[in-house]
Design a protein around this motif. Structure first.
Motif, short mmCIF file in Angstrom:
data_model
loop_
_atom_site.label_atom_id
_atom_site.label_comp_id
_atom_site.label_asym_id
_atom_site.label_seq_id
_atom_site.Cartn_x
_atom_site.Cartn_y
_atom_site.Cartn_z
N GLU A 1 7.65 -8.80 -2.67
CA GLU A 1 7.10 -7.61 -2.02
C GLU A 1 7.75 -6.34 -2.56
O GLU A 1 8.94 -6.29 -2.84
CB GLU A 1 7.35 -7.70 -0.52
CG GLU A 1 6.82 -6.52 0.26
CD GLU A 1 7.10 -6.66 1.75
OE1 GLU A 1 6.14 -6.62 2.51
OE2 GLU A 1 8.28 -6.82 2.13
N LEU A 2 6.91 -5.31 -2.69
CA LEU A 2 7.36 -3.95 -2.94
C LEU A 2 6.94 -3.14 -1.72
O LEU A 2 5.75 -3.07 -1.41
CB LEU A 2 6.71 -3.35 -4.19
CG LEU A 2 6.95 -4.06 -5.51
CD1 LEU A 2 6.12 -3.41 -6.61
CD2 LEU A 2 8.42 -4.02 -5.87
N ALA A 3 7.89 -2.57 -1.01
CA ALA A 3 7.58 -1.78 0.18
C ALA A 3 8.07 -0.36 -0.04
O ALA A 3 9.26 -0.14 -0.27
CB ALA A 3 8.22 -2.39 1.42
N TYR A 4 7.17 0.59 -0.03
CA TYR A 4 7.51 2.00 -0.23
C TYR A 4 7.85 2.66 1.10
O TYR A 4 7.27 2.34 2.14
CB TYR A 4 6.34 2.75 -0.88
CG TYR A 4 6.05 2.31 -2.29
CD1 TYR A 4 6.84 2.75 -3.35
CD2 TYR A 4 4.99 1.47 -2.57
CE1 TYR A 4 6.58 2.35 -4.65
CE2 TYR A 4 4.72 1.06 -3.87
CZ TYR A 4 5.51 1.52 -4.90
OH TYR A 4 5.24 1.12 -6.18
N VAL B 1 9.31 6.80 6.73
CA VAL B 1 8.28 5.95 7.33
C VAL B 1 7.61 5.15 6.20
O VAL B 1 7.92 5.34 5.03
CB VAL B 1 7.22 6.79 8.08
CG1 VAL B 1 7.86 7.55 9.25
CG2 VAL B 1 6.51 7.76 7.14
N SER B 2 6.69 4.29 6.55
CA SER B 2 5.95 3.52 5.54
C SER B 2 5.38 4.46 4.49
O SER B 2 4.80 5.49 4.82
CB SER B 2 4.81 2.74 6.19
OG SER B 2 5.33 1.78 7.07
N ASP C 1 0.15 0.00 5.23
CA ASP C 1 1.50 -0.43 5.59
C ASP C 1 2.57 -0.04 4.55
O ASP C 1 3.73 -0.40 4.71
CB ASP C 1 1.54 -1.93 5.84
CG ASP C 1 1.14 -2.75 4.62
OD1 ASP C 1 0.88 -2.17 3.54
OD2 ASP C 1 1.09 -3.99 4.76
N GLY C 2 2.21 0.65 3.49
CA GLY C 2 3.20 1.07 2.49
C GLY C 2 3.60 -0.03 1.53
O GLY C 2 4.55 0.12 0.77
N ARG C 3 2.91 -1.15 1.52
CA ARG C 3 3.24 -2.28 0.63
C ARG C 3 2.27 -2.37 -0.52
O ARG C 3 1.14 -2.05 -0.41
CB ARG C 3 3.24 -3.60 1.41
CG ARG C 3 4.40 -3.68 2.35
CD ARG C 3 4.28 -4.91 3.26
NE ARG C 3 5.47 -5.25 4.02
CZ ARG C 3 6.07 -4.48 4.91
NH1 ARG C 3 5.62 -3.29 5.15
NH2 ARG C 3 7.11 -4.91 5.59
#
Length: 173
Positions: free
Chosen positions: A148-151, A161-162, A171-173
């Motif tokens: 996963e890459l979550a920004y 925040v996301s 969801d920022g992913r």
């Protein structure tokens, strides 16, 4: 003893038995925006060289299952030979390549034969007040690699925040 040359051009680190990170100095030959003798700003794009000898030595010595390459400049800022060589190294040895400089928040996932490579351009962590500011959380599973890459992005209310502006997802992913 790594010697001064290896520490300037790049150096590898093992985080644990599964994860190794090689930090490649792509800025060693950069002009950093200075002006040339003609009074014009020197453009570094397509002029940057890298040291692959130290990188190959680290690849031979590391036992890490998942390897991450980190460099400041995107690959297309390197000289043609350096980009071609580094792309071959990435395809054959690395799971993830992280770069910055342009901060265009792009991610590319390549799958060839039995290898997978994710190339990710990071969002800016430092910028002017008008630009988007953020970072990326990377999740790596010991068995399957990058999962996963979550920004995350900074808001005008002074909180992270996301990172919907970076990911273009809810969801920022």
């Amino acid at each position: 003893d790594i010697g001064i040359t290896k520490s300037i051009t790049g150096r590898g680190h093992e985080i644990d038995d599964n994860i190794g990170v090689y930090c490649l100095n792509s800025a060693l030959c950069a002009c950093g925006g200075i002006t040339g003798a003609d009074g014009k700003k020197i453009i570094d794009k397509r002029r940057l060289g890298i040291d692959t000898r130290s990188l190959y030595a680290w690849l031979q010595s590391t036992k890490a299952r998942w390897k991450i390459l980190v460099l400041h400049h995107p690959l297309d800022w390197l000289t043609e030979w350096a980009e071609r060589e580094l792309r071959t190294i990435l395809r054959n040895h690395f799971t993830l390549c992280l770069s910055g400089h342009l901060h265009d928040q792009s991610a590319f996932h390549s799958i060839t034969d039995n290898t997978q490579l994710i190339e990710c351009s990071a969002p800016p962590l430092f910028t002017d007040k008008a630009g988007d500011l953020g970072y990326t959380i990377i999740r790596i599973d010991p068995d399957s690699g990058v999962t996963e890459l979550a920004y995350r992005q900074w808001t005008k209310h002074r909180s992270f925040v996301s990172g919907v502006n970076f990911s273009n997802t809810d969801d920022g992913r």
